[in-house]
Design a protein around this motif. Structure first.
Motif, PDB file in Angstrom:
ATOM      1  N   GLY A  69      60.403  44.343  29.122  1.00  0.00           N
ATOM      2  CA  GLY A  69      60.319  42.901  29.318  1.00  0.00           C
ATOM      3  C   GLY A  69      59.153  42.507  30.204  1.00  0.00           C
ATOM      4  N   ILE A  70      59.318  41.437  30.963  1.00  0.00           N
ATOM      5  CA  ILE A  70      58.206  40.820  31.689  1.00  0.00           C
ATOM      6  C   ILE A  70      57.759  41.711  32.848  1.00  0.00           C
ATOM      7  N   ALA A  71      56.492  42.094  32.823  1.00  0.00           N
ATOM      8  CA  ALA A  71      55.917  42.926  33.879  1.00  0.00           C
ATOM      9  C   ALA A  71      55.174  42.089  34.917  1.00  0.00           C
ATOM     10  N   ASN A  72      54.493  41.019  34.481  1.00  0.00           N
ATOM     11  CA  ASN A  72      53.717  40.161  35.376  1.00  0.00           C
ATOM     12  C   ASN A  72      53.900  38.705  34.994  1.00  0.00           C
ATOM     13  N   CYS A  73      53.891  37.848  35.999  1.00  0.00           N
ATOM     14  CA  CYS A  73      54.045  36.410  35.778  1.00  0.00           C
ATOM     15  C   CYS A  73      52.795  35.799  35.145  1.00  0.00           C
ATOM     16  N   ALA A  74      53.007  34.665  34.505  1.00  0.00           N
ATOM     17  CA  ALA A  74      51.901  33.814  34.072  1.00  0.00           C
ATOM     18  C   ALA A  74      51.402  33.009  35.272  1.00  0.00           C
ATOM     19  N   SER A  75      50.116  32.697  35.291  1.00  0.00           N
ATOM     20  CA  SER A  75      49.601  31.852  36.367  1.00  0.00           C
ATOM     21  C   SER A  75      48.339  31.146  35.908  1.00  0.00           C
TER      22      SER A  75
ATOM     23  N   GLY B 215      62.216  48.903  38.753  1.00  0.00           N
ATOM     24  CA  GLY B 215      61.481  48.007  39.626  1.00  0.00           C
ATOM     25  C   GLY B 215      61.704  46.554  39.257  1.00  0.00           C
ATOM     26  N   GLU B 216      60.717  45.735  39.500  1.00  0.00           N
ATOM     27  CA  GLU B 216      60.855  44.308  39.241  1.00  0.00           C
ATOM     28  C   GLU B 216      59.552  43.741  38.709  1.00  0.00           C
ATOM     29  N   THR B 217      59.643  42.541  38.184  1.00  0.00           N
ATOM     30  CA  THR B 217      58.454  41.834  37.711  1.00  0.00           C
ATOM     31  C   THR B 217      57.534  41.526  38.892  1.00  0.00           C
ATOM     32  N   MET B 218      56.232  41.699  38.672  1.00  0.00           N
ATOM     33  CA  MET B 218      55.249  41.389  39.700  1.00  0.00           C
ATOM     34  C   MET B 218      54.935  39.892  39.707  1.00  0.00           C
ATOM     35  N   ARG B 219      54.931  39.300  40.887  1.00  0.00           N
ATOM     36  CA  ARG B 219      54.507  37.900  40.987  1.00  0.00           C
ATOM     37  C   ARG B 219      53.054  37.741  40.559  1.00  0.00           C
ATOM     38  N   GLY B 220      52.224  38.716  40.930  1.00  0.00           N
ATOM     39  CA  GLY B 220      50.824  38.669  40.564  1.00  0.00           C
ATOM     40  C   GLY B 220      50.641  38.730  39.060  1.00  0.00           C
ATOM     41  N   SER B 221      49.528  38.191  38.596  1.00  0.00           N
ATOM     42  CA  SER B 221      49.264  38.120  37.156  1.00  0.00           C
ATOM     43  C   SER B 221      48.303  39.211  36.728  1.00  0.00           C
ATOM     44  N   GLU B 222      48.282  39.483  35.435  1.00  0.00           N
ATOM     45  CA  GLU B 222      47.475  40.548  34.839  1.00  0.00           C
ATOM     46  C   GLU B 222      47.070  40.115  33.441  1.00  0.00           C
ATOM     47  N   ASP B 223      45.778  40.110  33.141  1.00  0.00           N
ATOM     48  CA  ASP B 223      45.412  39.646  31.803  1.00  0.00           C
ATOM     49  C   ASP B 223      45.624  40.709  30.734  1.00  0.00           C
TER      50      ASP B 223
ATOM     51  N   GLU C 272      41.384  20.070  36.088  1.00  0.00           N
ATOM     52  CA  GLU C 272      40.704  21.223  35.495  1.00  0.00           C
ATOM     53  C   GLU C 272      41.572  22.459  35.701  1.00  0.00           C
ATOM     54  N   TYR C 273      41.582  23.343  34.687  1.00  0.00           N
ATOM     55  CA  TYR C 273      42.342  24.593  34.799  1.00  0.00           C
ATOM     56  C   TYR C 273      41.389  25.774  34.841  1.00  0.00           C
ATOM     57  N   HIS C 274      41.703  26.727  35.691  1.00  0.00           N
ATOM     58  CA  HIS C 274      40.881  27.911  35.883  1.00  0.00           C
ATOM     59  C   HIS C 274      41.781  29.147  35.974  1.00  0.00           C
ATOM     60  N   ASP C 275      41.183  30.328  35.762  1.00  0.00           N
ATOM     61  CA  ASP C 275      41.888  31.614  35.938  1.00  0.00           C
ATOM     62  C   ASP C 275      43.249  31.599  35.242  1.00  0.00           C
ATOM     63  N   ILE C 276      43.230  31.381  33.943  1.00  0.00           N
ATOM     64  CA  ILE C 276      44.471  31.250  33.167  1.00  0.00           C
ATOM     65  C   ILE C 276      44.948  32.626  32.713  1.00  0.00           C
ATOM     66  N   PHE C 277      46.137  33.005  33.149  1.00  0.00           N
ATOM     67  CA  PHE C 277      46.779  34.264  32.782  1.00  0.00           C
ATOM     68  C   PHE C 277      48.078  33.968  32.030  1.00  0.00           C
ATOM     69  N   VAL C 278      48.249  34.585  30.876  1.00  0.00           N
ATOM     70  CA  VAL C 278      49.554  34.543  30.214  1.00  0.00           C
ATOM     71  C   VAL C 278      50.453  35.571  30.882  1.00  0.00           C
ATOM     72  N   HIS C 279      51.770  35.476  30.656  1.00  0.00           N
ATOM     73  CA  HIS C 279      52.637  36.496  31.236  1.00  0.00           C
ATOM     74  C   HIS C 279      52.429  37.818  30.491  1.00  0.00           C
ATOM     75  N   SER C 280      52.640  38.898  31.203  1.00  0.00           N
ATOM     76  CA  SER C 280      52.475  40.238  30.633  1.00  0.00           C
ATOM     77  C   SER C 280      53.862  40.817  30.370  1.00  0.00           C
ATOM     78  N   GLU C 281      54.104  41.193  29.115  1.00  0.00           N
ATOM     79  CA  GLU C 281      55.448  41.650  28.722  1.00  0.00           C
ATOM     80  C   GLU C 281      55.372  43.023  28.079  1.00  0.00           C
TER      81      GLU C 281
END
Length: 381
Positions: A175-181, A321-329, A289-298
């Motif tokens: 499932g979800i490894a990293n959040c979207a941001s 473990g748990e899902t990381m708050r940090g994002s990953e592209d 304006e939107y910048h540094d767009i990351f989708v969630h990593s699953e």
């Protein structure tokens, strides 16, 4: 273990060389050239450069039918001044490998040495050295590059070192490894005035005073409950640095974060409504304006199961473990393949990622390489 003591010595020295020559997102020209030069002796069947900008894909082909398996590392460093004092510290002012991407690249280079000595028995292995992970732009640019069409993998794997976890201990979950941001830049425009007659202008100060706590109040939930929504104000600027001018302009920057892309859409809508209402009440124009767009990593269940089997075979301790708050592209590769990433403990007493005194622990090089090599062997023979 296929890495000799000499391999480990050479790979460690190379990692430290990379650490000393950091390049930030989109500028990784020398780093990409260094990667390509380091792997030339492994005799790859194909090298694709300029992928998604500065990216490099190194292909080892068995010549026999089979799946394509991609392993990905990141080329970029951060715009952070290094304060640590290792002999291999950054030589570039204001830039540093404070996230460990130098170590991730080294693990893939070690894997390349293995493929150079022994090709996969079926299918092909691809080592992707991806640009611009830190801004969220790199993976999307790689996938959009026409040269990627011939490389599209069946499986994609990645890792990230994780300070705070015991050295060599792995977190891996389905499932979800990293959040979207994403970063939201809010620009408020009114009208300046003389500081002695502020009533003749339209000041953004009251709106900013309302907006910052209101944005923060959109936060709710938690990682543990897998319903985290988080809005973090990161920057604000009002008016000119002068005592005689009542301000007519302001900016507020906020990072929006959510567990899934769907929850991110809802958070974006809520933030935009909030800005629109507060700006209108204050008679201000506003722009977003939107910048540094990351989708969630699953993590795909099948890909995660392959990683888990490799961890078991190599005797690497692991837990969900748990899902990381940090994002990953890296999450974007889930749209074109079965993908999964894991978090490899960098030690409990390590500086955190993005700290100015962080330095990747070289002891992780053989551990991460072993895991990737086992996955490659299990899938490709």
């Amino acid at each position: 273990m296929f890495l000799s003591n000499q391999d480990v010595i050479e790979l460690t020295a190379w990692r430290r060389k990379l650490h000393a020559m950091p390049e930030v997102s989109g500028e990784e020209i020398a780093t990409a050239a260094e990667v390509q030069g380091f792997l030339v002796d492994t005799g790859p069947d194909r090298v694709i450069s300029g992928l998604g900008g500065t990216g490099i894909a190194v292909v080892y082909d068995s010549g026999a039918p089979g799946p394509t398996v991609m392993f990905r590392a990141e080329l970029d460093a951060l715009p952070i001044e290094e304060t640590g004092t290792p002999e291999h510290r950054s030589r570039i002012p204001g830039k540093g490998h404070m996230c460990g991407h130098d170590g991730h690249m080294t693990m893939l280079a070690a894997l390349g040495r293995q493929f150079g000595r022994e090709r996969p028995k079926r299918g092909r292995a691809i080592l992707l050295f991806q640009p611009a992970e830190e801004t969220g732009a790199g993976a999307a640019a790689v996938i959009a590059d026409g040269k990627f069409a011939d490389l599209t993998p069946d499986y994609s794997f990645s890792l990230h070192n994780m300070p705070g976890l015991p050295l060599g201990h792995v977190w891996l979950k389905d499932g979800i490894a990293n959040c979207a941001s994403r970063g939201l830049k809010i620009v408020l425009s009114g009208r300046t005035a003389h500081a002695s007659m502020p009533e003749t202008g339209i000041s953004p100060v009251p709106a900013v005073a309302r907006l910052m706590p209101a944005l923060t109040a959109l936060s709710k939930g938690s990682i543990a409950a897998e319903d985290l929504v988080l809005a973090t104000v990161t920057h604000a600027a009002i008016g000119e640095p002068a005592f005689g001018i009542a301000p007519g302009h302001a900016e507020v920057w906020v990072t929006l974060r959510a567990m899934t892309d769907g929850e991110m859409e809802a958070l974006v809508a809520a933030a935009e409504t909030l800005v629109s209402e507060i700006a209108a009440e204050a008679r201000l124009e506003h722009a977003l304006e939107y910048h540094d767009i990351f989708v969630h990593s699953e993590n795909d269940p099948e890909a995660a199961a392959l990683l888990r089997a490799a961890l078991e075979a190599e005797g690497v301790p692991h837990e969900p473990g748990e899902t990381m708050r940090g994002s990953e592209d890296f999450g974007r590769f889930g749209s074109v393949s079965k993908s999964a990433m894991f978090f490899l403990g960098a030690g409990e007493d390590m500086p955190n990622l993005h700290n100015p005194n962080y330095d990747f622990p070289d002891d992780l090089i053989p551990i991460g390489t072993r895991i990737f090599a086992r996955v490659a062997r299990d899938i490709l023979g």
